[in-house]
Scaffold this motif. Structure first.
Motif, PDB file in Angstrom:
ATOM      1  N   CYS A  39       8.110   9.382   1.641  1.00 49.56           N
ATOM      2  CA  CYS A  39       7.358   8.387   0.882  1.00 49.56           C
ATOM      3  C   CYS A  39       7.360   8.748  -0.599  1.00 49.56           C
ATOM      4  O   CYS A  39       7.106   9.898  -0.968  1.00 49.56           O
ATOM      5  CB  CYS A  39       5.923   8.318   1.400  1.00 49.56           C
ATOM      6  N   LEU A  40       7.661   7.756  -1.430  1.00 54.53           N
ATOM      7  CA  LEU A  40       7.582   7.907  -2.876  1.00 54.53           C
ATOM      8  C   LEU A  40       6.283   7.281  -3.360  1.00 54.53           C
ATOM      9  O   LEU A  40       6.026   6.105  -3.087  1.00 54.53           O
ATOM     10  CB  LEU A  40       8.757   7.206  -3.561  1.00 54.53           C
ATOM     11  N   ILE A  41       5.466   8.057  -4.056  1.00 54.01           N
ATOM     12  CA  ILE A  41       4.229   7.528  -4.633  1.00 54.01           C
ATOM     13  C   ILE A  41       4.213   7.839  -6.119  1.00 54.01           C
ATOM     14  O   ILE A  41       5.017   8.633  -6.615  1.00 54.01           O
ATOM     15  CB  ILE A  41       2.968   8.099  -3.948  1.00 54.01           C
ATOM     16  N   GLY A  42       3.284   7.216  -6.822  1.00 57.30           N
ATOM     17  CA  GLY A  42       3.159   7.449  -8.250  1.00 57.30           C
ATOM     18  C   GLY A  42       2.613   6.212  -8.931  1.00 57.30           C
ATOM     19  O   GLY A  42       2.512   5.147  -8.325  1.00 57.30           O
ATOM     20  N   ILE A 166      12.559   1.025   2.246  1.00 58.27           N
ATOM     21  CA  ILE A 166      11.534  -0.020   2.344  1.00 58.27           C
ATOM     22  C   ILE A 166      10.627   0.068   1.125  1.00 58.27           C
ATOM     23  O   ILE A 166       9.992   1.090   0.873  1.00 58.27           O
ATOM     24  CB  ILE A 166      10.693   0.130   3.627  1.00 58.27           C
ATOM     25  N   ASP A 167      10.561  -1.025   0.365  1.00 54.76           N
ATOM     26  CA  ASP A 167       9.773  -1.053  -0.866  1.00 54.76           C
ATOM     27  C   ASP A 167       8.459  -1.782  -0.625  1.00 54.76           C
ATOM     28  O   ASP A 167       8.441  -2.982  -0.363  1.00 54.76           O
ATOM     29  CB  ASP A 167      10.580  -1.757  -1.960  1.00 54.76           C
ATOM     30  N   GLU A 168       7.361  -1.056  -0.709  1.00 58.05           N
ATOM     31  CA  GLU A 168       6.002  -1.591  -0.588  1.00 58.05           C
ATOM     32  C   GLU A 168       5.778  -2.371   0.717  1.00 58.05           C
ATOM     33  O   GLU A 168       5.466  -3.567   0.694  1.00 58.05           O
ATOM     34  CB  GLU A 168       5.683  -2.502  -1.784  1.00 58.05           C
ATOM     35  N   LEU A 197      12.996   5.938   3.959  1.00 61.23           N
ATOM     36  CA  LEU A 197      12.557   6.279   2.610  1.00 61.23           C
ATOM     37  C   LEU A 197      11.810   5.063   2.086  1.00 61.23           C
ATOM     38  O   LEU A 197      12.399   3.993   1.916  1.00 61.23           O
ATOM     39  CB  LEU A 197      13.745   6.606   1.708  1.00 61.23           C
ATOM     40  N   MET A 198      10.508   5.217   1.870  1.00 61.31           N
ATOM     41  CA  MET A 198       9.715   4.065   1.447  1.00 61.31           C
ATOM     42  C   MET A 198       8.943   4.357   0.179  1.00 61.31           C
ATOM     43  O   MET A 198       8.585   5.502  -0.121  1.00 61.31           O
ATOM     44  CB  MET A 198       8.748   3.637   2.555  1.00 61.31           C
ATOM     45  N   VAL A 199       8.723   3.281  -0.572  1.00 62.45           N
ATOM     46  CA  VAL A 199       7.800   3.285  -1.693  1.00 62.45           C
ATOM     47  C   VAL A 199       6.521   2.644  -1.193  1.00 62.45           C
ATOM     48  O   VAL A 199       6.560   1.599  -0.542  1.00 62.45           O
ATOM     49  CB  VAL A 199       8.364   2.467  -2.876  1.00 62.45           C
ATOM     50  N   GLU A 200       5.376   3.270  -1.472  1.00 68.51           N
ATOM     51  CA  GLU A 200       4.128   2.716  -0.941  1.00 68.51           C
ATOM     52  C   GLU A 200       3.012   2.801  -1.981  1.00 68.51           C
ATOM     53  O   GLU A 200       2.735   3.866  -2.526  1.00 68.51           O
ATOM     54  CB  GLU A 200       3.722   3.448   0.331  1.00 68.51           C
TER      55      GLU A 200
END
Length: 253
Positions: A39-42, A166-168, A197-200
């Motif tokens: 998961c990518l956060i920021g 997967i984006d958001e 690999l997702m952005v959440e």
């Protein structure tokens, strides 16, 4: 596509931009296997979505490399990357609203010549998402936000990917539906060995569902670790989650 336990997607010092010379990503490095969810956060504008677009060949990668099992896919076109087993669910709803659920799923296999194979994979999607089978002949616009998200995830499964970007996935969804979508993401990883690999934007919930976490800020990886480690890291809570520990309010990023 055959599944191998050794499949690895990696970014090595990737620098990317939308306009040449105006860099969004700075020396981004990460690695994920088919057995993992990352998961990518920021904060907003950190470059999270740009990471996914760089992998899919939708941005200018100015330096560094993107590799799938050691093969450099950095300069490949999106359809070439899809053929190698990486699929992408972009942010927001990208369904065809006037098409039925079944027709939307068929569109996921548009690059496949074997139509019998496409139909078999649509049935597999229905097995995983029974609600889509129930509404298979309904226009997609008539379904709820969570059901439309399932259409989008199901559509990319028609290509039998090794990795899904997967984006958001939870954006705009009610808490109960958001929980169900995360359960489906975990199921895809655990049952089908698809690396995720997702952005959440819901940072806590994203990390709770993930094996790996990366915190991006100003186009750079500031922190990395397991989802559990990042959730326990006081620095991350103070800088990005608005609190001093895991029990603090679950701020969205």
């Amino acid at each position: 596509m055959p599944i191998s336990e050794t499949d690895i997607l990696s970014l090595n010092d990737v620098e990317a931009s939308y306009t040449k010379g105006v860099k969004i990503l700075h020396a981004i490095s990460l690695k994920i296997t088919q057995k993992e969810i990352a998961c990518l956060i920021g904060p907003n504008g950190a470059g999270k979505s740009t990471v996914l677009k760089a992998i899919m060949g939708l941005t200018n990668v100015e330096s560094g490399s993107i590799n799938l099992n050691g093969e450099d896919v950095t300069d490949m076109k999106p359809h070439e990357i899809m053929h190698r087993g990486i699929s992408y669910v972009p942010q927001g709803r990208t369904i065809f609203p006037e098409m039925t659920v079944w027709e939307n799923l068929r569109m996921g296999g548009f690059i496949l010549k074997d139509k019998h194979l496409v139909e078999n994979r649509i049935q597999e999607v229905f097995d995983m998402f029974p609600i889509l089978y129930k509404y298979r002949n309904q226009k997609a616009y008539a379904l709820s936000g969570g059901e439309q998200q399932m259409i989008e995830m199901g559509r990319v499964l028609i290509l039998d990917p090794k990795f899904m970007l997967i984006d958001e996935p939870s954006i705009g969804l009610a808490p109960k539906v958001r929980k169900l979508v995360f359960e489906k993401i975990i199921s895809l990883n655990r049952e089908k060995s698809i690396g995720i690999l997702m952005v959440e934007q819901n940072a806590v919930q994203g990390l709770e569902a993930s094996d790996l976490g990366y915190v991006l800020d100003m186009g750079r990886v500031r922190f990395r670790g397991s989802g559990v480690e990042l959730l326990k890291d006081i620095r991350i809570h103070r800088l990005y989650l608005g609190g001093g520990g895991k029990d603090q309010p679950k701020t969205k990023l």
